[in-house]
Design an enzyme around this catalytic site. Structure first.
Site, mmCIF file in Angstrom:
data_model
loop_
_atom_site.group_PDB
_atom_site.id
_atom_site.type_symbol
_atom_site.label_atom_id
_atom_site.label_comp_id
_atom_site.label_asym_id
_atom_site.label_seq_id
_atom_site.Cartn_x
_atom_site.Cartn_y
_atom_site.Cartn_z
ATOM 1 N N SER A 239 0.930 -1.400 0.110
ATOM 2 C CA SER A 239 0.033 0.057 -0.027
ATOM 3 C C SER A 239 0.988 1.261 0.033
ATOM 4 O O SER A 239 1.747 1.144 0.426
ATOM 5 C CB SER A 239 -0.929 -0.005 1.185
ATOM 6 N N LYS A 240 0.361 2.183 -0.392
ATOM 7 C CA LYS A 240 1.059 3.378 -0.771
ATOM 8 C C LYS A 240 1.422 4.012 0.625
ATOM 9 O O LYS A 240 2.480 4.574 0.968
ATOM 10 C CB LYS A 240 0.278 4.503 -1.561
ATOM 11 N N ARG A 241 0.466 3.865 1.504
ATOM 12 C CA ARG A 241 0.607 4.577 2.728
ATOM 13 C C ARG A 241 1.660 3.768 3.639
ATOM 14 O O ARG A 241 2.519 4.565 4.097
ATOM 15 C CB ARG A 241 -0.880 4.217 3.604
#
Length: 486
Positions: A239-241
RNA sequence: GGCGCUAUCGUCUAGGGGUUAGGACGGAAGAUUCUCAAUCUUCAAACCCGGGUUCGAUUCCCGGUAGCGCUACCA
C-alpha cells in the site's frame, strides 16, 4: 475467440500489482492471438481523479504494452442499469430501503447476509415506497432457501465451490442508482464478450457473486484465472501509505529501469517458464507464457523496509535483471537511452561522445540513472572537489603521488591519446620511476576522475581527451600541495 | 467470528511417492585485473507441524498452525 480485459479503477497511481495483472492479460492475449481490452472502471465517482487516470496511462505507455479496444464504465451506465433492472424484473433482486451503513458492521457476531425485512418486502409495498421517492439499493437475492453450491474451475486455482448460504445479498445498484463494481463489471464483461477474466486473487471469492449475476442475466460465464498477489516482505499487502513509492510503476521508470527489464521482473513474480530461464525478452515471454505456469502462493517483492540506500527500494533481482537487460542492449540503443537521462539532468553532450561513454559504463550500471554518478567526470567540465589523500597510491606517499602526476604531465603532453599509446607510455613511465603500474595509475585515475573507482584508465583518458586530462592532472598536483580538498 | 485460498533455501522459483531436492537473485570465498564493474570457479542456505495411506512421503489424504483474501450502497 480469446478476449481479455484489464480494468483499473482510477483511484490511485498505477500499482505494480496492477501492472502485473495487465501484463499477464496482455501476454495471454498475444500468445493466443486474442484481443486485449482496456476498461476504465470509474464507477466510484467520489474517488476517481484525473491525475490517477494519467498515471495509469503514463505507466502503460512506458511499459510499451498496447491494447486493442478501450472503454470507460462511466459511459456505459445505461447498460449496467438495464441488466440490473432485468435481474430485478425476474425477481432475482430486491429493493433495500435501509439507509447505507456508515460505520463498521460488528463482525464479531457472525456474518451479515441481508437486512431483515427487506428481502421479504412485498412487491406492492416495494413499488409504493419506490414511487414515493424513498431511496433504495438494489440487492441480489442470493438463493438461500434452497441452499446450493456455486462451482467453477479456476484456471490457476482449480476447482472452487462455495455454498450460497455463505454469500451475502450483495448490492447491484447503490441508492444513487449508480451500479456497484460487481454489477458494472459483470455487465461489461458480458457485453464485451470477455472470454477470460484474469485478475488478482483478491477477487477469487467475489467470483461466486459474479457467477450468480451471469446466471441471473442469462449469459454464459467467462473463464476465470486468478493471480497470486504481490506482497511486501512482511507478507502484508502493498500500500502506498505503508510502503511508499515502491508500489508505483513510475518509481521504477524514474529510477532508470528499462521497461523490458521491469516487465521481465514482474513476470517472474508468480509465474515461471519452468525451464530455469530468468532473463527473457518480451518476445520470449509471449512465446513461453501460459496459465499453467502461474503459481498459487503470493509473491514477495523483496525491498528493504526502511531504505538506507536509494537502491533498497528495489528487489535485488529487479536490479540484476535490469543490469542484464542493459548489457543485452546494442550499444547504440543503450546510448540513445542514456543520452535522454543525461540531457534530462541538464548536461549538454554530443551523441558521439555519449557513445564512447556508453561503452565504458555499460557493465558498470544497473539503472540508467546510475550513469550520472558513474560517469559524472565525463559529463562535467570541472571536477567536484575530492580528498587529496586519495591521490596517494597503495604503499606510497604524497611524494610518490606528486612524482607520478608530474611525470604523467610531461609524458602525456606528447602522447597520442589512444588506448595503446597511453598504455605504453604510462607503463614505461612507471618503470622509469621504479614503481608498480598500479601505483602509477591510481594517482592519475583519482586526479582525472575524482575517485578511486572508475572504468579502465586508458580508455577513460582516451575519451576525456588530452586537454581535460592535462588540466585535471595539473589540478591534482596543486591539490597535493594544498591538501584541503578544495 | 464466518467463508475461501496458500505453505520448498533470506527472496523468486523447479520438481515430485524412492532425487546428492535443481536453478536464479542476494551472501561468502577464490580466480582474473591498473581500481571498480563484468566474467569464471567454489561454498553456505529450504520441503511449516502432527497424524494417516504406503515397503517408502517433502510430494497424496486429514487435522493443526501461520499468512493472505472476501465478509461495504470501494474496486
Amino acid at each position: 475467440m480469446v478476449r481479455v480485459r484489464f480494468a483499473p479503477s482510477p483511484t490511485g497511481f498505477l500499482h505494480v500489482g496492477s501492472a502485473r495483472t495487465f501484463l499477464f492479460n496482455w501476454l495471454f492475449a498475444r500468445r493466443q492471438g486474442g484481443t486485449m481490452v482496456l476498461r476504465v472502471d470509474d464507477t466510484d465517482v467520489e474517488r476517481n481523479t484525473a491525475a490517477s487516470l494519467n498515471s495509469i496511462f503514463d505507466g502503460l505507455r512506458w511499459l510499451g504494452l498496447s491494447w486493442d479496444e478501450e472503454y470507460k464504465q462511466s459511459e456505459r451506465l445505461r447498460l449496467h442499469r438495464e441488466m440490473a433492472e432485468a435481474i430485478f424484473q425476474k425477481g432475482l433482486a430486491y429493493r433495500d430501503f435501509t439507509p447505507a451503513q456508515t460505520g463498521e458492521r460488528s463482525s464479531a457476531q457472525g456474518p451479515w447476509l441481508f437486512n431483515a425485512g427487506m428481502r421479504e418486502l412485498s412487491r406492492e409495498e416495494s413499488d409504493r415506497r419506490a414511487a414515493a421517492g424513498e431511496p433504495f439499493a438494489l440487492r441480489f437475492r442470493v438463493p438461500r432457501e434452497t441452499e446450493r453450491e456455486i462451482r467453477f474451475t479456476d484456471m490457476v486455482y482449480g476447482e472452487q465451490a462455495k455454498s450460497t448460504a455463505d454469500i451475502e445479498d450483495f448490492a447491484l445498484l447503490r441508492s444513487d442508482s449508480m451500479p456497484t463494481y460487481h454489477m458494472a463489471s459483470c455487465a461489461d464483461d458480458a457485453d464485451l464478450r470477455i472470454s477470460h477474466i484474469i485478475r488478482g486473487q483478491d477477487h477469487l471469492t467475489n467470483t461466486f457473486k459474479h457467477l450468480l449475476i451471469f446466471e441471473a442475466a442469462g449469459v454464459a460465464a467467462p473463464n476465470f484465472a486468478h493471480l497470486p498477489l504481490l506482497v511486501a516482505p512482511d507478507g502484508s499487502k502493498l500500500s502506498k501509505r505503508r510502503h511508499g513509492p515502491v508500489v508505483s510503476v513510475t518509481t521504477y521508470r524514474d529510477a532508470g529501469f528499462l521497461p523490458e527489464a521491469f516487465i521481465n521482473f514482474l513476470c517472474l513474480l508468480g509465474w515461471s517458464p519452468k525451464d530455469n530461464r530468468e532473463m527473457m525478452s518480451r518476445q520470449e515471454l509471449v512465446e513461453a507464457f501460459s496459465l499453467e505456469g502461474i503459481n498459487r502462493a503470493n509473491a514477495v517483492i523483496n525491498f528493504k523496509e526502511p531504505p538506507n540506500q536509494p537502491e533498497d527500494t528495489f528487489d535485488p533481482k529487479a536490479l540484476w535483471l535490469n543490469a542484464e537487460h542493459i548489457r543485452a542492449l546494442p550499444v547504440e540503443e543503450l546510448c540513445r537511452r542514456l543520452l535522454a537521462v543525461v540531457r534530462q539532468a541538464g548536461y549538454k553532450i554530443s551523441p558521439e561522445k555519449m557513445l564512447e561513454i556508453t561503452r565504458l559504463v555499460r557493465e558498470r550500471i544497473r539503472l540508467l540513472n546510475e550513469v550520472l554518478s558513474v560517469a559524472d567526470f565525463f559529463l562535467c567540465q570541472k571536477l567536484p572537489a575530492y580528498d587529496a589523500a586519495e591521490l596517494v597510491p597503495q604503499k606510497g606517499d604524497a611524494e610518490m603521488a606528486r612524482r607520478v602526476l608530474q611525470r604523467a604531465r610531461e609524458v602525456l603532453r606528447d602522447a597520442e591519446f589512444t588506448h595503446e599509446d597511453l598504455e605504453r607510455t604510462l607503463r614505461a613511465a612507471a618503470q622509469e620511476l621504479g614503481i608498480k603500474a598500479g601505483q602509477m595509475f591510481q594517482p592519475i585515475r583519482v586526479a582525472v576522475t575524482g575517485r578511486k573507482n572508475s572504468p579502465p584508465l586508458f580508455e577513460t583518458l582516451e575519451v576525456l581527451g588530452k586537454d581535460v586530462t592535462l588540466a585535471r592532472i595539473e589540478q591534482g598536483i596543486e591539490n597535493i600541495h594544498q591538501p584541503t580538498g578544495s
